[in-house]
Enzyme design. Structure first.
Site, PDB file in Angstrom:
ATOM      1  N   GLU A 116      -0.290   3.821  -4.060  1.00 56.05           N
ATOM      2  CA  GLU A 116      -1.186   3.811  -2.575  1.00 56.05           C
ATOM      3  C   GLU A 116      -2.665   3.614  -2.870  1.00 56.05           C
ATOM      4  O   GLU A 116      -3.082   4.362  -3.736  1.00 56.05           O
ATOM      5  CB  GLU A 116      -0.854   4.913  -1.853  1.00 56.05           C
ATOM      6  N   ASP A 174       6.237  -5.451  11.436  1.00 52.52           N
ATOM      7  CA  ASP A 174       6.622  -5.738  12.890  1.00 52.52           C
ATOM      8  C   ASP A 174       5.593  -6.906  13.459  1.00 52.52           C
ATOM      9  O   ASP A 174       5.476  -7.009  14.617  1.00 52.52           O
ATOM     10  CB  ASP A 174       6.365  -4.286  13.752  1.00 52.52           C
ATOM     11  N   ASP A 217       7.723   1.308  -4.473  1.00 50.67           N
ATOM     12  CA  ASP A 217       7.338   1.152  -2.893  1.00 50.67           C
ATOM     13  C   ASP A 217       5.816   0.708  -3.204  1.00 50.67           C
ATOM     14  O   ASP A 217       5.237   1.678  -3.648  1.00 50.67           O
ATOM     15  CB  ASP A 217       7.446   2.301  -2.091  1.00 50.67           C
ATOM     16  N   LYS A 277      -7.626 -10.939  10.989  1.00 50.94           N
ATOM     17  CA  LYS A 277      -8.627 -12.115  11.097  1.00 50.94           C
ATOM     18  C   LYS A 277      -8.382 -12.901   9.734  1.00 50.94           C
ATOM     19  O   LYS A 277      -8.184 -12.599   8.558  1.00 50.94           O
ATOM     20  CB  LYS A 277      -9.960 -11.554  10.824  1.00 50.94           C
ATOM     21  N   ASP A 310      -0.554  -3.655   5.475  1.00 50.68           N
ATOM     22  CA  ASP A 310      -1.740  -3.932   6.531  1.00 50.68           C
ATOM     23  C   ASP A 310      -1.782  -5.400   6.960  1.00 50.68           C
ATOM     24  O   ASP A 310      -1.718  -6.097   5.928  1.00 50.68           O
ATOM     25  CB  ASP A 310      -3.079  -3.309   5.695  1.00 50.68           C
ATOM     26  N   ASN A 317      -5.153   0.052  -6.339  1.00 49.86           N
ATOM     27  CA  ASN A 317      -4.566  -1.167  -5.678  1.00 49.86           C
ATOM     28  C   ASN A 317      -3.412  -1.754  -6.622  1.00 49.86           C
ATOM     29  O   ASN A 317      -3.652  -1.991  -7.917  1.00 49.86           O
ATOM     30  CB  ASN A 317      -5.871  -2.128  -6.011  1.00 49.86           C
TER      31      ASN A 317
HETATM   32  C1  LIG Z   1       0.268   0.033   7.608  1.00 51.17           C
HETATM   33  S1  LIG Z   1       0.574   1.147   5.994  1.00 51.17           S
HETATM   34  C2  LIG Z   1       2.188   1.512   6.044  1.00 51.17           C
HETATM   35  C3  LIG Z   1       2.716   2.663   5.061  1.00 51.17           C
HETATM   36  C4  LIG Z   1       4.287   2.861   4.896  1.00 51.17           C
HETATM   37  N1  LIG Z   1       4.786   1.817   4.101  1.00 51.17           N
HETATM   38  C5  LIG Z   1       5.250   2.719   6.271  1.00 51.17           C
HETATM   39  O1  LIG Z   1       5.992   1.882   6.237  1.00 51.17           O
HETATM   40  O2  LIG Z   1       4.875   3.696   6.998  1.00 51.17           O
HETATM   41  C6  LIG Z   1       0.174   0.166   4.711  1.00 51.17           C
HETATM   42  C7  LIG Z   1      -0.153   1.161   3.545  1.00 51.17           C
HETATM   43  O3  LIG Z   1      -0.491   0.223   2.325  1.00 51.17           O
HETATM   44  C8  LIG Z   1      -1.829   0.901   1.522  1.00 51.17           C
HETATM   45  N2  LIG Z   1      -2.158  -0.473   1.075  1.00 51.17           N
HETATM   46  C9  LIG Z   1      -2.774  -1.658   1.415  1.00 51.17           C
HETATM   47  N3  LIG Z   1      -3.071  -2.336   0.455  1.00 51.17           N
HETATM   48  C10 LIG Z   1      -2.680  -1.746  -0.615  1.00 51.17           C
HETATM   49  C11 LIG Z   1      -2.801  -2.175  -1.984  1.00 51.17           C
HETATM   50  N4  LIG Z   1      -3.185  -3.598  -2.220  1.00 51.17           N
HETATM   51  N5  LIG Z   1      -2.169  -1.554  -3.134  1.00 51.17           N
HETATM   52  C12 LIG Z   1      -1.606  -0.344  -2.758  1.00 51.17           C
HETATM   53  N6  LIG Z   1      -1.496   0.173  -1.315  1.00 51.17           N
HETATM   54  C13 LIG Z   1      -2.003  -0.653  -0.509  1.00 51.17           C
HETATM   55  C14 LIG Z   1      -2.569   0.971   2.846  1.00 51.17           C
HETATM   56  O4  LIG Z   1      -3.505   2.053   2.310  1.00 51.17           O
HETATM   57  C15 LIG Z   1      -1.460   1.900   3.516  1.00 51.17           C
HETATM   58  O5  LIG Z   1      -1.214   3.181   3.416  1.00 51.17           O
END
Ligand SMILES: C[S@@+](CC[C@H](N)C(=O)[O-])C[C@H]1O[C@@H](n2cnc3c(N)ncnc32)[C@H](O)[C@@H]1O
Length: 209
Positions: free
Chosen positions: A60, A149, A35, A117, A113, A87
């Site tokens: 994460e 969403d 995940d 923009k 995320d 990352n």
């Molecule tokens: C909007 S949250 C959604 C969290 C969870 N998957 C959920 O559905 O509730 C997006 C998550 O992805 C992480 N994230 C964003 N870019 C990432 C990357 N390049 N590698 C690992 N994690 C990342 C963010 O820090 C955040 O915790």
């Protein structure tokens, strides 16, 4: 308010390596699911307890969230779950990750995320180069799940994955969830919020051909 981190920042050049399957899991022979963007891991804790016949790995980028997941895991006797901080692009592009990627039965991107923009689109977790790495290494028959969403993000993710000739969209009507990594359709935190607010969810599943 939740803070985003910029995945392109140099802070993430140093990576936490994914340990070997034997180091991460009690039974390394189980099906493995990844995940990406697992936040503090609640979804994966629920899944790992629900399906002890799968192994789960979460990546994460926000260190505080990854550490919180790791701390919670230390407290519990769960042997089919592991978390890595950093990352996902850099971690999975590491030479040592190649073997692990071949072992993923499936990968999920749940509510990534959106980076609304246009000039920030390059910060989105799904990028053509990243999908290409996965496409070259994932085994035939392995799956990618996307869920969001945000319609515009969904279209972008769908276009990026569909542009890779190794991935084919699956018709969800014919999909058998009972053998998937999430047979009971456990919801992520964001998903619970979206459903509670009666917002629309866009999702797709792709198979490596
Ligand atoms: C909007 S949250 C959604 C969290 C969870 N998957 C959920 O559905 O509730 C997006 C998550 O992805 C992480 N994230 C964003 N870019 C990432 C990357 N390049 N590698 C690992 N994690 C990342 C963010 O820090 C955040 O915790």
């Amino acid at each position: 308010m939740r803070q985003h981190v910029n995945p392109l920042s140099k802070n993430f050049d140093q990576i936490e390596r994914i340990p070997s399957l034997n180091e991460m899991f009690d039974n390394s022979k189980l099906n493995l699911h990844l995940d990406i963007g697992c936040a503090s891991g609640e979804f994966l804790f629920d899944l790992a307890l629900d399906n002890t016949n799968w192994n789960y790995l979460g990546i994460e980028i926000r260190e505080r969230l990854a550490n919180s997941a790791k701390l919670k895991l230390l407290d519990k006797e769960i042997k089919n779950l592991h978390f890595v901080f950093g990352n996902a692009h850099n971690i999975l592009n590491d030479i040592n990750s190649k073997f692990i990627i071949k072992n993923f039965k499936s990968i999920s991107f749940n509510f990534p995320d959106p980076w609304f923009k246009k000039r920030h689109h390059k910060r989105r977790v799904i990028q053509p180069e990243f999908i290409n790495i996965l496409s070259n290494l994932m085994k035939k028959g392995s799956l990618i799940y996307i869920k969001t969403d945000v319609k515009n993000l969904f279209e972008y993710m769908d276009c990026t994955i569909s542009s890779d000739c190794n991935f084919e969209k699956i018709d969800k009507k014919d999909f058998n969830y009972s053998t998937s990594f999430n047979p009971n359709k456990v919801q992520t935190n964001r998903e619970k919020y979206v459903l509670a607010n009666e917002l629309k969810i866009f999702e797709n599943i792709y198979i490596k051909t």
